[in-house]
Design a protein around this motif. Structure first.
Motif, PDB file in Angstrom:
ATOM      1  N   GLY A  24       0.263  -5.094  11.712  1.00 33.36           N
ATOM      2  CA  GLY A  24      -0.139  -4.149  12.487  1.00 33.36           C
ATOM      3  C   GLY A  24      -1.361  -2.645  12.203  1.00 33.36           C
ATOM      4  O   GLY A  24      -2.196  -2.886  12.363  1.00 33.36           O
ATOM      5  N   THR A  25      -0.158  -2.481  11.237  1.00 30.54           N
ATOM      6  CA  THR A  25      -0.753  -1.541  10.747  1.00 30.54           C
ATOM      7  C   THR A  25      -1.886  -1.617   9.236  1.00 30.54           C
ATOM      8  O   THR A  25      -2.980  -1.098   9.686  1.00 30.54           O
ATOM      9  CB  THR A  25      -0.261  -0.690   9.721  1.00 30.54           C
ATOM     10  N   LEU A  26      -1.858  -2.927   8.962  1.00 35.16           N
ATOM     11  CA  LEU A  26      -3.136  -3.327   7.953  1.00 35.16           C
ATOM     12  C   LEU A  26      -4.090  -3.966   9.410  1.00 35.16           C
ATOM     13  O   LEU A  26      -5.649  -3.431   8.677  1.00 35.16           O
ATOM     14  CB  LEU A  26      -2.692  -5.058   7.090  1.00 35.16           C
ATOM     15  N   ARG A  27      -4.210  -4.770  10.533  1.00 36.41           N
ATOM     16  CA  ARG A  27      -4.687  -4.595  10.938  1.00 36.41           C
ATOM     17  C   ARG A  27      -5.598  -3.440  12.115  1.00 36.41           C
ATOM     18  O   ARG A  27      -7.280  -3.497  11.773  1.00 36.41           O
ATOM     19  CB  ARG A  27      -3.837  -5.348  12.291  1.00 36.41           C
ATOM     20  N   GLN A  28      -4.974  -2.153  12.065  1.00 40.26           N
ATOM     21  CA  GLN A  28      -5.285  -1.421  12.393  1.00 40.26           C
ATOM     22  C   GLN A  28      -6.393  -0.395  11.092  1.00 40.26           C
ATOM     23  O   GLN A  28      -7.130   0.152  11.689  1.00 40.26           O
ATOM     24  CB  GLN A  28      -4.640   0.452  13.083  1.00 40.26           C
ATOM     25  N   ALA A  29      -6.420  -0.402   9.797  1.00 39.15           N
ATOM     26  CA  ALA A  29      -6.700   0.229   9.090  1.00 39.15           C
ATOM     27  C   ALA A  29      -8.296  -0.470   9.127  1.00 39.15           C
ATOM     28  O   ALA A  29      -9.115  -0.328   8.201  1.00 39.15           O
ATOM     29  CB  ALA A  29      -5.744  -0.183   7.958  1.00 39.15           C
ATOM     30  N   GLY A  30      -8.000  -2.214   9.860  1.00 34.03           N
ATOM     31  CA  GLY A  30      -9.235  -2.605   9.497  1.00 34.03           C
ATOM     32  C   GLY A  30      -9.184  -3.663   8.112  1.00 34.03           C
ATOM     33  O   GLY A  30     -10.810  -3.952   7.174  1.00 34.03           O
ATOM     34  N   VAL A  31      -8.475  -3.978   7.335  1.00 36.44           N
ATOM     35  CA  VAL A  31      -8.104  -4.303   5.490  1.00 36.44           C
ATOM     36  C   VAL A  31      -8.493  -5.585   6.089  1.00 36.44           C
ATOM     37  O   VAL A  31      -9.578  -6.131   5.268  1.00 36.44           O
ATOM     38  CB  VAL A  31      -6.700  -4.336   5.223  1.00 36.44           C
ATOM     39  N   TRP A  32      -8.550  -7.071   7.363  1.00 39.45           N
ATOM     40  CA  TRP A  32      -9.168  -8.032   7.253  1.00 39.45           C
ATOM     41  C   TRP A  32      -9.824  -8.439   6.874  1.00 39.45           C
ATOM     42  O   TRP A  32     -10.618  -9.012   7.268  1.00 39.45           O
ATOM     43  CB  TRP A  32      -7.986  -8.781   8.356  1.00 39.45           C
ATOM     44  N   GLU A  33     -10.848  -6.877   7.587  1.00 39.03           N
ATOM     45  CA  GLU A  33     -12.170  -7.478   7.766  1.00 39.03           C
ATOM     46  C   GLU A  33     -13.503  -6.389   6.433  1.00 39.03           C
ATOM     47  O   GLU A  33     -14.657  -6.420   6.540  1.00 39.03           O
ATOM     48  CB  GLU A  33     -13.189  -6.085   9.268  1.00 39.03           C
ATOM     49  N   MET A  34     -12.313  -5.686   5.699  1.00 36.69           N
ATOM     50  CA  MET A  34     -13.332  -5.300   4.580  1.00 36.69           C
ATOM     51  C   MET A  34     -13.193  -6.771   3.344  1.00 36.69           C
ATOM     52  O   MET A  34     -12.632  -7.999   3.297  1.00 36.69           O
ATOM     53  CB  MET A  34     -11.917  -4.718   3.474  1.00 36.69           C
ATOM     54  N   SER A  35     -14.128  -6.521   2.358  1.00 30.99           N
ATOM     55  CA  SER A  35     -14.276  -7.782   1.638  1.00 30.99           C
ATOM     56  C   SER A  35     -13.901  -7.220   0.277  1.00 30.99           C
ATOM     57  O   SER A  35     -13.936  -5.750  -0.224  1.00 30.99           O
ATOM     58  CB  SER A  35     -15.417  -7.231   1.084  1.00 30.99           C
ATOM     59  N   THR A  36     -12.612  -7.885  -0.568  1.00 32.12           N
ATOM     60  CA  THR A  36     -12.130  -8.180  -0.783  1.00 32.12           C
ATOM     61  C   THR A  36     -11.630  -8.828  -2.186  1.00 32.12           C
ATOM     62  O   THR A  36     -12.288 -10.434  -1.814  1.00 32.12           O
ATOM     63  CB  THR A  36     -10.614  -7.840  -0.432  1.00 32.12           C
ATOM     64  N   THR A  37     -10.984  -8.899  -3.213  1.00 34.19           N
ATOM     65  CA  THR A  37     -10.958  -9.672  -3.694  1.00 34.19           C
ATOM     66  C   THR A  37      -9.785 -10.863  -3.899  1.00 34.19           C
ATOM     67  O   THR A  37      -9.742 -11.486  -4.400  1.00 34.19           O
ATOM     68  CB  THR A  37     -11.641  -9.345  -5.669  1.00 34.19           C
ATOM     69  N   ARG A  38      -8.483 -10.160  -2.985  1.00 39.73           N
ATOM     70  CA  ARG A  38      -7.172 -10.733  -3.531  1.00 39.73           C
ATOM     71  C   ARG A  38      -7.348 -11.540  -1.854  1.00 39.73           C
ATOM     72  O   ARG A  38      -8.079 -11.076  -0.859  1.00 39.73           O
ATOM     73  CB  ARG A  38      -6.237  -9.108  -2.941  1.00 39.73           C
ATOM     74  N   SER A  39      -6.741 -12.708  -1.925  1.00 40.75           N
ATOM     75  CA  SER A  39      -6.933 -13.831  -0.430  1.00 40.75           C
ATOM     76  C   SER A  39      -6.126 -12.584   0.347  1.00 40.75           C
ATOM     77  O   SER A  39      -5.408 -12.203  -0.188  1.00 40.75           O
ATOM     78  CB  SER A  39      -6.133 -14.932  -0.754  1.00 40.75           C
ATOM     79  N   ARG A  40      -5.318 -13.389   1.532  1.00 45.19           N
ATOM     80  CA  ARG A  40      -5.698 -12.813   2.375  1.00 45.19           C
ATOM     81  C   ARG A  40      -3.657 -12.909   2.534  1.00 45.19           C
ATOM     82  O   ARG A  40      -2.961 -12.209   3.102  1.00 45.19           O
ATOM     83  CB  ARG A  40      -5.583 -13.293   4.582  1.00 45.19           C
ATOM     84  N   PHE A  41      -3.367 -14.022   1.766  1.00 44.31           N
ATOM     85  CA  PHE A  41      -1.694 -14.571   1.602  1.00 44.31           C
ATOM     86  C   PHE A  41      -1.310 -13.551   0.776  1.00 44.31           C
ATOM     87  O   PHE A  41      -0.122 -13.177   0.605  1.00 44.31           O
ATOM     88  CB  PHE A  41      -1.684 -15.698   0.883  1.00 44.31           C
ATOM     89  N   GLN A  42      -1.972 -13.463  -0.721  1.00 44.75           N
ATOM     90  CA  GLN A  42      -1.776 -12.466  -1.074  1.00 44.75           C
ATOM     91  C   GLN A  42      -1.559 -10.898  -0.880  1.00 44.75           C
ATOM     92  O   GLN A  42      -0.654 -10.223  -1.225  1.00 44.75           O
ATOM     93  CB  GLN A  42      -2.404 -11.707  -2.085  1.00 44.75           C
ATOM     94  N   ILE A  43      -2.188 -10.103   0.367  1.00 45.74           N
ATOM     95  CA  ILE A  43      -1.816  -9.091   0.331  1.00 45.74           C
ATOM     96  C   ILE A  43      -0.896  -9.271   2.099  1.00 45.74           C
ATOM     97  O   ILE A  43       0.156  -8.149   2.071  1.00 45.74           O
ATOM     98  CB  ILE A  43      -3.698  -9.071   1.171  1.00 45.74           C
ATOM     99  N   ALA A  44      -0.730 -10.465   2.334  1.00 42.92           N
ATOM    100  CA  ALA A  44       0.751 -10.874   2.763  1.00 42.92           C
ATOM    101  C   ALA A  44       1.674 -10.271   2.660  1.00 42.92           C
ATOM    102  O   ALA A  44       2.481  -9.700   2.590  1.00 42.92           O
ATOM    103  CB  ALA A  44       0.330 -11.536   3.985  1.00 42.92           C
TER     104      ALA A  44
END
Length: 360
Positions: free
Chosen positions: A7-27
């Protein structure tokens, strides 16, 4: 905690950012401290208990702990997925309560298979018991299939129907597969028994081995002496008993194994703690190895065996427990009749009575 991190990552808008890391790596990186803290909650109490007792764990004793460590990873993945869509102030406390209820209450429902896939080993192990692989892997498989199913929903794909379809297949396959594996377990999972080191001595020259767990091996000299006295008394009464092994039932746990002609199983440790070791060997020597012997013949044959081995006091105490205050005159009258016979007639009667007691 995993839901809160998600939830903290969602509030920070991490999933909407353009990132070189996959969502699985972030998780995965977000869940590392969560998993490590949860692992510590399991490992520290176990390690503290081992240090206090001054013993080393065995591989078999660590199996339930290993199962718990693996299922923690699955629970973390599930919590992270829920926190991805549900606000953390709702998902975190809701998952904490719901998971506890769903897991803990599986032992209260009249569907035994649920307790064998809940992710929590449902039994407290007794002495000599160990969790078998067959009792543990369904917990890991069921929880893991749920975690994999929710993880598949994160998978980015051009075909929107594919992740939900794969997720459903994994969920159904995990449920059906684990149910098929455990549906015949009943209320107790399959356990290993006899998982302890034993110490043995010979009761007499060429006589049977008498075995006790190493932790209670201090009773071995008395057990060997009592065994020799009982076997001598039986042979003097012209009843042949030639066991090869007399072993304690303590390592058998809750699943008692029957005796047979060559191997006698008796509660030697428990009897030694009650100062009644000799009578425990007498009961084994009687040889009523069937599950439901005739009640009257059982009592008379044990009474006769107690008479020839001079353990009448133990027999009376035993009789008081099994008869629960009912009349014992019939047994005493029959024993008096038998003792009036010759030695050979008594032996013939005893052998015949033991056979008849298990024939019905």
């Amino acid at each position: 905690m995993a839901a809160w991190e998600s939830g903290t990552l969602r509030q920070a808008g991490v999933w909407e950012m353009s990132t070189t890391r996959s969502r699985f790596q972030i998780a995965a990186q977000s869940l590392v401290p969560v998993v490590l803290l949860a692992w510590a909650m399991l490992i520290v109490p176990v390690g503290t208990a081992l240090l206090m007792e001054g013993v080393w764990p065995t591989w078999l004793s660590l199996r339930p702990l290993m199962m718990g460590l693996i299922t923690i990873v699955s629970h973390a993945a599930i919590g992270f997925a829920v926190g991805r869509w549900v606000p953390k102030v709702v998902s975190a406390p809701l998952l904490a309560v719901a998971t506890w209820v769903a897991v803990a209450f599986t032992v209260t429902v009249d569907a035994p298979w649920l307790r064998h896939v809940s992710g929590e080993f449902p039994e407290q192990l007794m002495f000599g018991e160990a969790a078998s692989f067959a009792a543990l892997w369904p917990h890991v498989a069921m929880t893991g299939s749920i975690a994999l199913a929710v993880a598949l929903l994160w998978t980015p794909t051009r075909q929107a129907w594919l992740p939900p379809a794969l997720s459903l297949c994994v969920l159904v396959g995990g449920t059906v597969g684990t149910y098929t594996a455990v549906k015949d377990y009943g209320y107790n999972p399959p356990l290993l028994t006899g998982e302890t080191d034993m110490s043995c001595v010979h009761a007499m020259n060429g006589g049977p081995q008498v075995c006790l767990p190493q932790v209670t091996a201090s009773h071995l000299p008395q057990a060997a002496e009592d065994t020799e006295q009982v076997l001598t008394s039986f042979r003097e009464a012209r009843v042949d008993r030639y066991p090869k092994l007399i072993t304690d039932t303590l390592p058998d746990g809750r699943f008692a194994k029957p005796s047979n002609e060559s191997t006698w199983r008796a509660p030697l440790t428990l009897a030694a703690q009650r100062n009644d070791l000799k009578f425990a060997i007498v009961l084994a020597a009687v040889g009523l190895d069937c599950s439901r012997p005739d009640p009257f013949l059982r009592r008379v044959t044990i009474a006769w065996a107690a008479h020839i081995t001079h353990t009448q006091d133990s027999w009376k105490a035993f009789q008081a427990r099994i008869d629960r205050g009912t009349s014992r005159s019939d047994v005493d009258d029959r024993l008096t009749e038998v003792l009036s016979l010759s030695r050979q007639q008594q032996a013939d009667w005893f052998n015949d009575s033991v056979t008849k007691a298990c024939a019905h």
